[in-house]
Design an enzyme around this catalytic site. Sequence first.
Site, PDB file in Angstrom:
ATOM      1  N   GLY A 103       0.847  -1.191   0.000  1.00 22.97           N
ATOM      2  CA  GLY A 103       0.000   0.000   0.000  1.00 22.97           C
ATOM      3  C   GLY A 103       0.875   1.230   0.000  1.00 22.97           C
ATOM      4  N   CYS A 159       5.302  -6.065   1.409  1.00 18.80           N
ATOM      5  CA  CYS A 159       5.648  -4.632   1.395  1.00 18.80           C
ATOM      6  C   CYS A 159       4.984  -3.897   2.573  1.00 18.80           C
ATOM      7  CB  CYS A 159       5.305  -4.013   0.052  1.00 18.80           C
ATOM      8  SG  CYS A 159       6.170  -2.458  -0.216  1.00 18.80           S
ATOM      9  N   TYR A 160       3.996  -3.049   2.342  1.00 22.25           N
ATOM     10  CA  TYR A 160       3.352  -2.376   3.477  1.00 22.25           C
ATOM     11  C   TYR A 160       2.828  -3.414   4.471  1.00 22.25           C
ATOM     12  CZ  TYR A 160       0.123   0.447   6.240  1.00 22.25           C
ATOM     13  OH  TYR A 160      -0.536   1.050   7.277  1.00 22.25           O
ATOM     14  N   HIS A 185       8.086  -7.529  -3.816  1.00 28.24           N
ATOM     15  CA  HIS A 185       6.803  -7.910  -4.421  1.00 28.24           C
ATOM     16  C   HIS A 185       6.924  -9.259  -5.133  1.00 28.24           C
ATOM     17  CE1 HIS A 185       4.505  -4.227  -3.694  1.00 28.24           C
ATOM     18  NE2 HIS A 185       5.710  -3.664  -3.666  1.00 28.24           N
ATOM     19  N   GLU A 242       4.664 -10.975  -6.353  1.00 25.11           N
ATOM     20  CA  GLU A 242       3.631 -11.142  -7.386  1.00 25.11           C
ATOM     21  C   GLU A 242       4.051 -10.639  -8.761  1.00 25.11           C
ATOM     22  OE1 GLU A 242       3.648  -9.114  -4.853  1.00 25.11           O
ATOM     23  OE2 GLU A 242       2.746  -7.171  -5.270  1.00 25.11           O
ATOM     24  N   ASP A 247     -14.996  -9.774 -24.179  1.00 28.69           N
ATOM     25  CA  ASP A 247     -15.452  -9.501 -22.821  1.00 28.69           C
ATOM     26  C   ASP A 247     -16.967  -9.526 -22.698  1.00 28.69           C
ATOM     27  OD1 ASP A 247     -12.770  -9.129 -22.583  1.00 28.69           O
ATOM     28  OD2 ASP A 247     -12.860  -6.946 -22.465  1.00 28.69           O
ATOM     29  N   LYS A 258      -7.383 -10.332 -18.897  1.00 26.37           N
ATOM     30  CA  LYS A 258      -7.850 -10.781 -20.216  1.00 26.37           C
ATOM     31  C   LYS A 258      -7.679 -12.284 -20.445  1.00 26.37           C
ATOM     32  CE  LYS A 258      -9.438  -9.246 -24.221  1.00 26.37           C
ATOM     33  NZ  LYS A 258     -10.436  -8.163 -24.346  1.00 26.37           N
TER      34      LYS A 258
END
Length: 511
Positions: free
Chosen positions: A55, A82-83, A169, A171, A227, A367
Amino acid sequence: MQHERVLVLDFGGQYNQLIARRVRDLKVYCDLKPCDMTVEEIRAYDPIGIIFTGGPNSVYDAVSPRIDPAVLSLGIPVLGICYGCQLIAFTLGGKVEHAVQSEYGKREFSFIRRSPLSEGIPEKSVCWMSHTDHVTRVPDGFEVLASTESCPVTVYGSREKKIYGVQFHPEVVHSQYGNTMLENFLYEVCGAKGDWTMGGFVEEQVAALRQKLAGKKVLCAMSGGVDSAVAATLVHRAVGSSLTCVFVDHGLLRKGESEEVMSVFRDRLGMNLVRADAGERFLTALAGVSEPETKRKIIGAEFIRVFEQEAKKIGAVDFLVQGTIYPDVIESGKDKSAVIKSHHNVGGLPSVVDFKEIVEPLRDLFKDEVRRVGTELGLPDSVVQRQPFPGPGLAIRIMGEVTREKLQTLRDADFIFREEVAKAGLNREIWQYFAVITNSKTVGVQGDFRTYENVIALRAVTSVDAMTADWARIPYDVLETISTRITNEVPHANRIVYDITSKPPATIEWE
Ligand code: XMP
């Protein structure tokens, strides 16, 4: 069946959905929830593990989000990123400080001690950092597990409490073993079994949509794009004929596309699908118009007007379905930089429909996940793997005025191009490929006769996000076949050119 699930608590970082997506990719169901969820709510949710995201705040800001310390004594494994990592240390009595210098980008880190989190990860590897504060002392009962040169506590944790913090991070793709670390948290620390699949997502979404929409009137605008097609199919699976889909056919789709929409969605899936056949109307509105932005604006406005007329016939509805996907959610939150082209999509529709609520079943997906849901729902590859196609359609691939004759020539040329690219097996590696009809005519010779006909340009690009693009190196022999076929099979085309411009300086579309 209730899947095992992980709770991702959102502290406002920019990669939060990406964390959720990685967890899902690792076959564990998860939800991203606001960070102010109470201990009771968390207990009721019954997660096998909790992830605190990053964050923008510092734990020392008066307004920064905090966590009830009780969350950390539930006995549920926690991973702070992180945060989130700083917050755990701060809450449990460790120390967090402003680093002398913010750290951004790739850093090498080394493990000092092994833990379940480091299974299968070499002693040294590269991680991706983006922070100013960092942990300088871990709470009692915790151990420092890894560090970089400038960040002494890069990873810390307690095997016994099953609580870990990582400053980087895991991710993002730039963190070399980031995914392995998330996998370790899920499988080694939380003891996940991995019972979640795309089929599971579809089942759950269908059940939730059925509960929410049962007995209600539902409307969806279908454009033929991936979509809206997947969103409509998902809702249709849940509520069947309570859903009405309106497909505004502006007459500017590629060859066979309008027919395909009808045959897949109405005939095969049995959807209640209304086609507004508005080709004539769009051609009339576009008559005499050559300027690209004017064309785009006319089409956007006309599209909304046609949809409004159809929606009026249907009357008030309870829900309007939209095929919003996660990148659209981020996009709309961002400042718009200089307008290069006014983009047309279905965003303006809510203002002309009488509805109570919007449903966006794909809002959390990327996507490629949407494509996987489409496949899971049984949609054909021609729909699910469809290349990006602009809302204003072929009108912006026809330079100068849009006429019926030019549309016909372009459709036929474009169809041959697509067919040959697919035959050469290049359709997956090329991001977008299409024909353009230029506003030039040149002299040619066909069967001893002079011709004076259109120049067709072929555009094919590679890209990852359409922000930048390079022209695709299609082999000469494939280009040769395309050129020969178009000039032989398509009336009013006697010269073919290949566009070799990257983006920037050009854009992908010609208008
Ligand atoms: P450009 O031409 O700006 O296009 O390089 C980038 C990507 O966006 C697509 N595109 C559109 N998509 N509505 C859309 O939904 C539009 O009005 C529109 N205009 C361009 C284009 O095909 C490419 O993929």
